[in-house]
Design a protein around this motif. Structure first.
Motif, PDB file in Angstrom:
ATOM      1  N   ALA A  11       0.807  -1.230   0.000  1.00 25.46           N
ATOM      2  CA  ALA A  11       0.000   0.000   0.000  1.00 25.46           C
ATOM      3  C   ALA A  11       0.835   1.273   0.000  1.00 25.46           C
ATOM      4  N   THR A  12       2.108   1.169   0.412  1.00 27.67           N
ATOM      5  CA  THR A  12       2.933   2.377   0.527  1.00 27.67           C
ATOM      6  C   THR A  12       3.669   2.719  -0.765  1.00 27.67           C
ATOM      7  N   GLY A  13       3.626   1.842  -1.767  1.00 27.45           N
ATOM      8  CA  GLY A  13       4.405   2.045  -2.988  1.00 27.45           C
ATOM      9  C   GLY A  13       3.675   2.885  -4.024  1.00 27.45           C
ATOM     10  N   MET A  14       4.284   2.996  -5.179  1.00 30.77           N
ATOM     11  CA  MET A  14       3.729   3.793  -6.276  1.00 30.77           C
ATOM     12  C   MET A  14       2.327   3.316  -6.665  1.00 30.77           C
ATOM     13  N   VAL A  15       2.198   2.011  -6.888  1.00 31.21           N
ATOM     14  CA  VAL A  15       0.895   1.470  -7.305  1.00 31.21           C
ATOM     15  C   VAL A  15      -0.058   1.442  -6.112  1.00 31.21           C
ATOM     16  N   GLY A  16       0.455   1.035  -4.948  1.00 30.74           N
ATOM     17  CA  GLY A  16      -0.391   0.972  -3.754  1.00 30.74           C
ATOM     18  C   GLY A  16      -1.026   2.319  -3.443  1.00 30.74           C
ATOM     19  N   ALA A  36       2.438  -3.666   4.031  1.00 30.44           N
ATOM     20  CA  ALA A  36       3.658  -3.358   3.269  1.00 30.44           C
ATOM     21  C   ALA A  36       4.800  -4.170   3.871  1.00 30.44           C
ATOM     22  N   SER A  37       6.024  -3.685   3.742  1.00 31.82           N
ATOM     23  CA  SER A  37       7.172  -4.459   4.235  1.00 31.82           C
ATOM     24  C   SER A  37       7.261  -4.330   5.757  1.00 31.82           C
ATOM     25  N   PRO A  38       8.093  -5.167   6.373  1.00 35.87           N
ATOM     26  CA  PRO A  38       8.293  -5.032   7.839  1.00 35.87           C
ATOM     27  C   PRO A  38       8.824  -3.636   8.196  1.00 35.87           C
ATOM     28  N   ARG A  39       9.464  -2.947   7.240  1.00 38.43           N
ATOM     29  CA  ARG A  39       9.971  -1.589   7.525  1.00 38.43           C
ATOM     30  C   ARG A  39       8.828  -0.623   7.854  1.00 38.43           C
ATOM     31  N   SER A  40       7.691  -0.808   7.207  1.00 34.71           N
ATOM     32  CA  SER A  40       6.553   0.106   7.399  1.00 34.71           C
ATOM     33  C   SER A  40       5.554  -0.414   8.425  1.00 34.71           C
ATOM     34  N   ALA A  41       5.585  -1.726   8.670  1.00 37.61           N
ATOM     35  CA  ALA A  41       4.576  -2.333   9.562  1.00 37.61           C
ATOM     36  C   ALA A  41       4.594  -1.667  10.931  1.00 37.61           C
TER      37      ALA A  41
HETATM   38  P1  NAP Z   1       7.175   0.303  -5.276  1.00 37.03           P
HETATM   39  O1  NAP Z   1       6.812   1.733  -5.409  1.00 37.03           O
HETATM   40  O2  NAP Z   1       8.606  -0.068  -5.131  1.00 37.03           O
HETATM   41  O3  NAP Z   1       6.344  -0.296  -4.001  1.00 37.03           O
HETATM   42  C1  NAP Z   1       6.627  -1.586  -3.500  1.00 37.03           C
HETATM   43  C2  NAP Z   1       5.713  -1.973  -2.341  1.00 37.03           C
HETATM   44  O4  NAP Z   1       6.085  -3.311  -1.922  1.00 37.03           O
HETATM   45  C3  NAP Z   1       5.853  -1.076  -1.108  1.00 37.03           C
HETATM   46  O5  NAP Z   1       4.613  -0.953  -0.469  1.00 37.03           O
HETATM   47  C4  NAP Z   1       6.821  -1.865  -0.238  1.00 37.03           C
HETATM   48  O6  NAP Z   1       6.670  -1.590   1.158  1.00 37.03           O
HETATM   49  C5  NAP Z   1       6.377  -3.287  -0.520  1.00 37.03           C
HETATM   50  N1  NAP Z   1       7.465  -4.235  -0.210  1.00 37.03           N
HETATM   51  C6  NAP Z   1       8.755  -4.159  -0.593  1.00 37.03           C
HETATM   52  N2  NAP Z   1       9.463  -5.173  -0.056  1.00 37.03           N
HETATM   53  C7  NAP Z   1       8.596  -5.897   0.691  1.00 37.03           C
HETATM   54  C8  NAP Z   1       8.717  -7.049   1.531  1.00 37.03           C
HETATM   55  N3  NAP Z   1       9.875  -7.671   1.687  1.00 37.03           N
HETATM   56  N4  NAP Z   1       7.609  -7.519   2.150  1.00 37.03           N
HETATM   57  C9  NAP Z   1       6.413  -6.906   1.986  1.00 37.03           C
HETATM   58  N5  NAP Z   1       6.244  -5.793   1.232  1.00 37.03           N
HETATM   59  C10 NAP Z   1       7.313  -5.295   0.592  1.00 37.03           C
HETATM   60  O7  NAP Z   1       6.645  -0.556  -6.505  1.00 37.03           O
HETATM   61  P2  NAP Z   1       5.402  -0.227  -7.509  1.00 37.03           P
HETATM   62  O8  NAP Z   1       5.858   0.520  -8.696  1.00 37.03           O
HETATM   63  O9  NAP Z   1       4.273   0.280  -6.707  1.00 37.03           O
HETATM   64  O10 NAP Z   1       5.067  -1.681  -8.057  1.00 37.03           O
HETATM   65  C11 NAP Z   1       4.340  -2.630  -7.289  1.00 37.03           C
HETATM   66  C12 NAP Z   1       4.072  -3.861  -8.153  1.00 37.03           C
HETATM   67  O11 NAP Z   1       3.244  -3.495  -9.254  1.00 37.03           O
HETATM   68  C13 NAP Z   1       5.349  -4.465  -8.750  1.00 37.03           C
HETATM   69  O12 NAP Z   1       5.219  -5.860  -8.770  1.00 37.03           O
HETATM   70  C14 NAP Z   1       5.387  -3.889 -10.166  1.00 37.03           C
HETATM   71  O13 NAP Z   1       6.054  -4.713 -11.069  1.00 37.03           O
HETATM   72  C15 NAP Z   1       3.897  -3.817 -10.501  1.00 37.03           C
HETATM   73  N6  NAP Z   1       3.492  -2.773 -11.461  1.00 37.03           N
HETATM   74  C16 NAP Z   1       3.955  -1.502 -11.362  1.00 37.03           C
HETATM   75  C17 NAP Z   1       3.482  -0.523 -12.274  1.00 37.03           C
HETATM   76  C18 NAP Z   1       3.902   0.926 -12.240  1.00 37.03           C
HETATM   77  O14 NAP Z   1       3.504   1.663 -13.169  1.00 37.03           O
HETATM   78  N7  NAP Z   1       4.677   1.388 -11.246  1.00 37.03           N
HETATM   79  C19 NAP Z   1       2.568  -0.891 -13.242  1.00 37.03           C
HETATM   80  C20 NAP Z   1       2.109  -2.206 -13.294  1.00 37.03           C
HETATM   81  C21 NAP Z   1       2.575  -3.146 -12.398  1.00 37.03           C
HETATM   82  P3  NAP Z   1       7.632  -0.525   1.938  1.00 37.03           P
HETATM   83  O15 NAP Z   1       7.162   0.852   1.526  1.00 37.03           O
HETATM   84  O16 NAP Z   1       7.362  -0.821   3.361  1.00 37.03           O
HETATM   85  O17 NAP Z   1       9.037  -0.800   1.506  1.00 37.03           O
END
Ligand code: NAP
Length: 365
Positions: A11-16, A36-41
């Motif tokens: 939920a904390t990432g770009m897509v989330g 999200a990851s343990p870092r954010s939990a």
């Molecule tokens: P992102 O911004 O890097 O976000 C990653 C998320 O995963 C964060 O919430 C992160 O939490 C969590 N995470 C990382 N390591 C983890 C762990 N060990 N255990 C549990 N959670 C963990 O990535 P994103 O761009 O949003 O992409 C997310 C997914 O969607 C990827 O699989 C990507 O390939 C796919 N996708 C992305 C796009 C795009 O346009 N960006 C489009 C289609 C599909 P923390 O914040 O706590 O680290």
């Protein structure tokens, strides 16, 4: 009607964060669980994504107060599901492919359906890769998937790579009308938000183009064939055509993936007027069902000589439509065009929400 409580893994990432923003005021779904990851939990959502980590303009204040769970702790999700606080999850995790695959499997096995954005399960033969307007019939694989794995309630459905609807939807509209497409060359120009946060270092992107995105060309060439494929003997069998050759580059654009396409038809070749008519009239199941996130017109034609452009066209119809322009004959193949769609909305969170709406109406959620 009470809203369906949903969760977001990653939920904390770009897509989330895009999920959080797009689900604000959704008529059917309400975000009730963030992981999200343990870092954010353990942090409140609003604190975990404060400052430079906030990538979208706004979210519902009540979501800001939710405490982030560890996405690896399926037990917590099961407790929430048993308490009626979680019906299914959107997965937007960025981890190793094997880790994501096994984590998504464990949610589904525990009875929690997973609507995923990750690529980990796109090649699993009984997992549908859905573009709601193109292959809504692939949801028929879900009962077979559940039966094969002994899952009673959970299942996994995924969406494809973030750039391919820019050309796959226009191709499908033509194929639906009986025009075979034999060969295709596509060059994508992909926005930096496609790499997540913090993504590509700015020093690599400013005043530059990077002509390589790891794994992207293979996805761009293979995923359309699964989407165009058919369910046979409990698996999705890929289509054989078109043969696709892709070049994928990262360009200094914030949002919106552009695809320049040259393609060859089979024996039957439509005129440019016929192609434009087919694209502008194209409607599919999400439009017939009036799904809340569906664009009214999935393919919008731009007649100006210099459109579509990311900044001007990525937000077309709630950022869910594909804009197509520069439709002209090709000197080598038959047809050239440029397609554009919003990668984090249509290509990620918006596409995932539309898939969930389709799955709900079909009775899977
Ligand atoms: P992102 O911004 O890097 O976000 C990653 C998320 O995963 C964060 O919430 C992160 O939490 C969590 N995470 C990382 N390591 C983890 C762990 N060990 N255990 C549990 N959670 C963990 O990535 P994103 O761009 O949003 O992409 C997310 C997914 O969607 C990827 O699989 C990507 O390939 C796919 N996708 C992305 C796009 C795009 O346009 N960006 C489009 C289609 C599909 P923390 O914040 O706590 O680290």
């Amino acid at each position: 009607m009470a809203k369906i409580p949903v969760g977001i893994l990653g939920a904390t990432g770009m897509v989330g964060q895009n999920y959080i923003a797009l689900l604000d005021n959704h008529p059917w779904f309400e975000v009730n669980y963030v992981a999200a990851s343990p870092r954010s939990a353990g942090k409140k959502y609003k604190d975990a994504v404060a400052g430079g980590r906030q990538l979208v303009k706004t979210w519902r204040p009540s979501v800001g107060e939710l405490v982030i769970e560890d996405a690896n702790d399926t037990g917590r999700a099961v407790t929430a599901a048993n308490a009626g606080q979680l019906a299914f999850v959107f997965s937007a995790l960025e981890m190793g492919k094997d880790e994501i695959r096994s984590l998504e499997d464990s949610y589904a096995a525990a009875g929690i359906p997973v609507i995923s954005n990750a690529s980990a399960h796109r090649w699993t033969e009984d997992v549908p890769v859905l573009i709601a307007e193109v292959n809504p019939h692939h949801t028929d694989i879900i009962p077979l998937q559940k039966k094969a794995r002994g899952w009673e309630h959970g299942f996994i459905a995924v969406k494809p790579n973030c750039s391919i609807q820019s050309y796959t939807t226009p191709l499908w509209a033509l194929m639906q009308k009986g025009y075979e497409i034999r060969r295709l060359i596509v060059s994508t120009m992909q926005a930096v938000s496609g790499a997540g946060y913090p993504g590509v270092p700015s020093i690599d992107m400013i005043d530059n183009i990077v002509p390589y995105i790891g794994g992207e060309e293979e996805k761009s060439e293979r995923e359309p064939l699964k989407i165009f494929g058919a369910i046979e003997n409990g698996v999705i069998k890929n289509a054989e055509l078109p043969r696709i050759s892709a070049h994928c580059s990262r360009v200094p654009v914030t949002d919106g993936h552009t695809a320049c396409v040259s393609l060859e038809f089979g024996v039957k070749k439509p005129s440019l007027e016929e192609i434009k008519r087919i694209w502008s009239e194209f409607r599919s199941i999400p439009q017939e069902l009036e799904l809340p996130t569906a664009p009214k017109q999935p393919i919008i034609i731009r007649e100006e000589p210099d459109r579509p452009q990311p900044r001007k066209d990525r937000d077309a119809d709630k950022a869910m439509a594909v804009s197509v322009g520069r439709i002209r004959a090709c000197n080598v193949f038959d047809l050239r065009f440029t397609g554009l769609s919003h990668n984090t909305v249509r290509g990620a969170a918006g596409g995932g929400i539309l898939n969930a709406e389709l799955l709900k109406v079909k009775g899977y959620l």
